[in-house]
Design an enzyme around this catalytic site. Structure first.
Site, mmCIF file in Angstrom:
data_model
loop_
_atom_site.group_PDB
_atom_site.id
_atom_site.type_symbol
_atom_site.label_atom_id
_atom_site.label_comp_id
_atom_site.label_asym_id
_atom_site.label_seq_id
_atom_site.Cartn_x
_atom_site.Cartn_y
_atom_site.Cartn_z
ATOM 1 N N GLN A 169 5.379 9.300 7.554
ATOM 2 C CA GLN A 169 4.118 9.986 6.784
ATOM 3 C C GLN A 169 4.041 11.598 6.479
ATOM 4 O OE1 GLN A 169 0.121 9.313 7.931
ATOM 5 N NE2 GLN A 169 -0.124 7.365 7.202
ATOM 6 N N ARG A 223 -5.610 1.818 18.055
ATOM 7 C CA ARG A 223 -5.677 0.293 18.068
ATOM 8 C C ARG A 223 -5.302 0.043 19.796
ATOM 9 N NH1 ARG A 223 -3.246 0.023 11.849
ATOM 10 N NH2 ARG A 223 -4.904 0.200 11.144
ATOM 11 N N ARG A 235 -7.643 -3.595 9.953
ATOM 12 C CA ARG A 235 -6.125 -4.032 10.770
ATOM 13 C C ARG A 235 -6.612 -5.106 11.398
ATOM 14 N NH1 ARG A 235 -2.559 -4.188 6.436
ATOM 15 N NH2 ARG A 235 -1.947 -1.963 6.456
ATOM 16 N N SER A 250 7.242 9.038 11.642
ATOM 17 C CA SER A 250 6.253 8.887 11.324
ATOM 18 C C SER A 250 6.845 9.153 10.212
ATOM 19 C CB SER A 250 4.979 9.970 11.760
ATOM 20 O OG SER A 250 4.615 9.789 10.625
ATOM 21 N N ARG A 293 2.877 5.739 -3.033
ATOM 22 C CA ARG A 293 4.123 7.201 -3.167
ATOM 23 C C ARG A 293 4.193 6.733 -5.142
ATOM 24 N NH1 ARG A 293 4.370 5.442 1.694
ATOM 25 N NH2 ARG A 293 6.239 6.973 3.201
ATOM 26 N N ASP A 313 2.166 -1.641 11.921
ATOM 27 C CA ASP A 313 0.520 -1.994 11.476
ATOM 28 C C ASP A 313 0.606 -3.348 11.811
ATOM 29 O OD1 ASP A 313 0.151 0.716 10.387
ATOM 30 O OD2 ASP A 313 1.366 0.093 8.364
ATOM 31 N N ARG A 363 -8.480 11.717 12.271
ATOM 32 C CA ARG A 363 -7.163 11.716 12.880
ATOM 33 C C ARG A 363 -6.101 12.887 13.296
ATOM 34 N NH1 ARG A 363 -5.584 6.801 9.377
ATOM 35 N NH2 ARG A 363 -3.399 7.356 10.479
ATOM 36 N N GLY A 369 -4.476 8.062 5.487
ATOM 37 C CA GLY A 369 -3.864 8.900 6.018
ATOM 38 C C GLY A 369 -2.667 9.438 5.735
ATOM 39 N N LYS A 378 0.683 -1.434 0.401
ATOM 40 C CA LYS A 378 0.247 -0.097 -0.304
ATOM 41 C C LYS A 378 0.442 0.983 -0.240
ATOM 42 C CE LYS A 378 -3.109 0.769 3.509
ATOM 43 N NZ LYS A 378 -2.986 1.713 4.245
HETATM 44 C C1 S3P Z 1 2.381 5.031 6.304
HETATM 45 C C2 S3P Z 1 3.182 5.032 7.465
HETATM 46 C C3 S3P Z 1 2.992 4.769 8.710
HETATM 47 C C4 S3P Z 1 1.791 3.864 8.662
HETATM 48 C C5 S3P Z 1 0.730 3.634 7.731
HETATM 49 C C6 S3P Z 1 0.950 4.392 6.607
HETATM 50 C C7 S3P Z 1 3.096 5.409 5.007
HETATM 51 O O1 S3P Z 1 2.765 5.661 9.958
HETATM 52 O O2 S3P Z 1 1.006 3.028 10.001
HETATM 53 O O3 S3P Z 1 0.210 2.677 7.396
HETATM 54 O O4 S3P Z 1 2.749 4.820 4.029
HETATM 55 O O5 S3P Z 1 3.929 6.761 5.285
HETATM 56 P P1 S3P Z 1 3.655 6.656 9.937
HETATM 57 O O6 S3P Z 1 3.095 7.988 9.731
HETATM 58 O O7 S3P Z 1 2.803 6.334 12.086
HETATM 59 O O8 S3P Z 1 4.969 6.021 9.938
#
Ligand code: S3P
Length: 429
Positions: free
Chosen positions: A167, A344, A388, A165, A27, A313, A122, A94, A22
């Protein structure tokens, strides 16, 4: 909302292929849209989250089409993205909302981005803060979506991230590509590095050394073919089923084995899991291989520190394995679990209790008292619409006295529409 009675099974045996990763699928669309040239994506994950990413980038003026089983992203450079006059809707993702906020913060127009009922709960301040330091302006619902992004020409920053993180890191990196001056990012603990790897693969001006990432803008990305490996987060359910169930052997082929994602393998081995990796190869700057898991006697361990981002995850399904193990499993330093699709820590604990497991809650994790391989008690499981949670407790159902009734199973479509088909295939009744 659909309920499904899942399990029980006698054992699990099969060689399976899981759908594309995913994180890498998102990306490939996002960076393919910013690159020059056509990015041809093979094994793209066709799930709700990633298909919504395609919709968002189409709304930003990028031509993306599917021909046979491949996706073609016709990138014309980061400067070619156009203002969308509709609100951009990421659905449940997210990754899409945070990375795209980074991309749009560097554009000279205003955008509105939002998502579903879980997304609007979130935290988004974590991306807006560093992007505001770079010069972007935002309006939001007290730090949450919908977000109005007033983008512009940004300046590079030195950013010490307050949390691990991927993200947030990726949002800053993507914004930094078009900024004036260099951007330097330091993470407290390393998170998944798919963005960095794809930026390198596409020839972006990125360097990495001792945990410090630097972007010196100026050089544009060039499209290259992307093969998306199988998602280790999806493989995790079958690997754990193979370890937990009697007389079982599961092989998952062509799985992404990026070391920032393989915490599951490390931790399950520590718990006594018999797992092997074979056929390791490199595909577009990402390691890929096959994972084999066989019936094992699992024991409780402590999981925390730098390991957490490498398996964040997978914690719901690791918690199920811990519930089946001998002894206590302590999960700590995992407060980030509270900010996922659901809290979670709360949703895992509620459901473990329902199937007869003793669990103690901590602010940053939990202590799970394993039942030494006894069948789980029959119960109704509430997935709380979290994909999940639904999938992790479907694995628990295999070893239930009488299976489990899982509520709201459609949520698996977020990341893994084939999940129940593969579950049926691997389960020997
Ligand atoms: C993700 C980063 C993770 C992960 C999410 C996907 C990503 O979150 O939990 O399901 O694709 O960059 P974080 O931003 O908390 O690392």
């Amino acid at each position: 909302m659909k309920k499904m009675h899942v399990g029980p099974a006698k054992n699990c045996r099969k060689t399976v292929i899981v759908q594309g990763d995913k994180s890498i699928s998102h990306r490939a669309i996002i960076m393919g849209s910013m690159a020059h040239g056509t990015t041809v994506v093979t094994n793209f994950l066709e799930a709700e989250d990633t298909l919504n990413t395609i919709k968002v980038y189409r709304a930003l003026g990028v031509k993306i089409e599917k021909i046979k089983d491949k996706y073609y992203v016709y990138g014309r450079g980061a400067g070619s993205l156009r203002q969308s006059h509709e609100t951009l809707d990421v659905g449940n993702s997210g990754t899409n909302i945070r990375l795209t906020t980074g991309v749009l913060a560097a554009k000279n127009f205003t955008s509105i981005i939002t998502g579903d009922s879980q997304i609007v709960k979130r935290p988004m301040t974590r991306v807006m803060e560093p992007l505001a330091l770079m010069g972007a302006k935002f309006e939001s619902n007290q730090g949450k979506a919908p977000i109005i992004i007033h983008g512009g020409t940004l300046k590079g920053i030195d950013y010490k991230m307050p949390m691990a993180s991927a993200q947030v890191k990726s949002a800053v990196l993507l914004a930094a590509l078009g900024a004036r001056g260099k951007t330097v990012i330091k993470e407290p603990v390393v998170s998944r590095d798919h963005t960095e790897r794809m930026l390198e693969y596409f020839g972006a001006p990125i360097t990495r050394s001792k945990g410090i990432i630097t972007i010196k803008p100026g050089k544009e990305m060039k499209a290259k073919p992307v093969f998306v490996p199988g998602d280790i987060s999806s493989a995790a359910y079958f690997i754990i089923a193979g370890l937990m169930m009697k007389n079982s052997i599961i092989k998952v082929r062509n799985v992404g084995l990026n070391p920032t994602r393989t915490g599951l393998i490390e931790v399950m081995k520590k718990m006594g899991g018999r797992i092997r990796v074979t056929g390791l190869k490199n595909k577009n700057n990402e390691p890929v291989g096959d994972i084999i898991a066989v019936t094992s006697k699992l024991k409780g361990i402590t999981i925390g520190g730098a390991m957490i981002p490498k398996l964040i995850d997978e914690i719901p399904v690791i918690a199920v394995a811990a519930a089946f193990a001998t002894g206590r499993t302590i999960i700590r330093d995992a407060k980030e679990l509270r900010y996922k699709e659901t809290d979670r820590i709360e949703t895992i604990i509620k459901n473990l209790k329902r199937i007869g497991i003793k669990v103690d809650e901590a602010p940053d994790g939990m202590v799970i008292y394993g039942n030494n391989g006894s069948p789980f008690k029959y119960a109704d499981i509430d997935s709380f619409s979290d994909h999940r949670i639904a999938m992790a407790f479907s694995v628990a159902a295999l070893s239930g006295e009488n299976g489990l009734l899982i509520k709201d199973v459609e949520c698996v479509n977020t990341s893994f529409p084939d999940f129940f088909d593969i579950m049926k295939k691997i389960s020997v009744k």
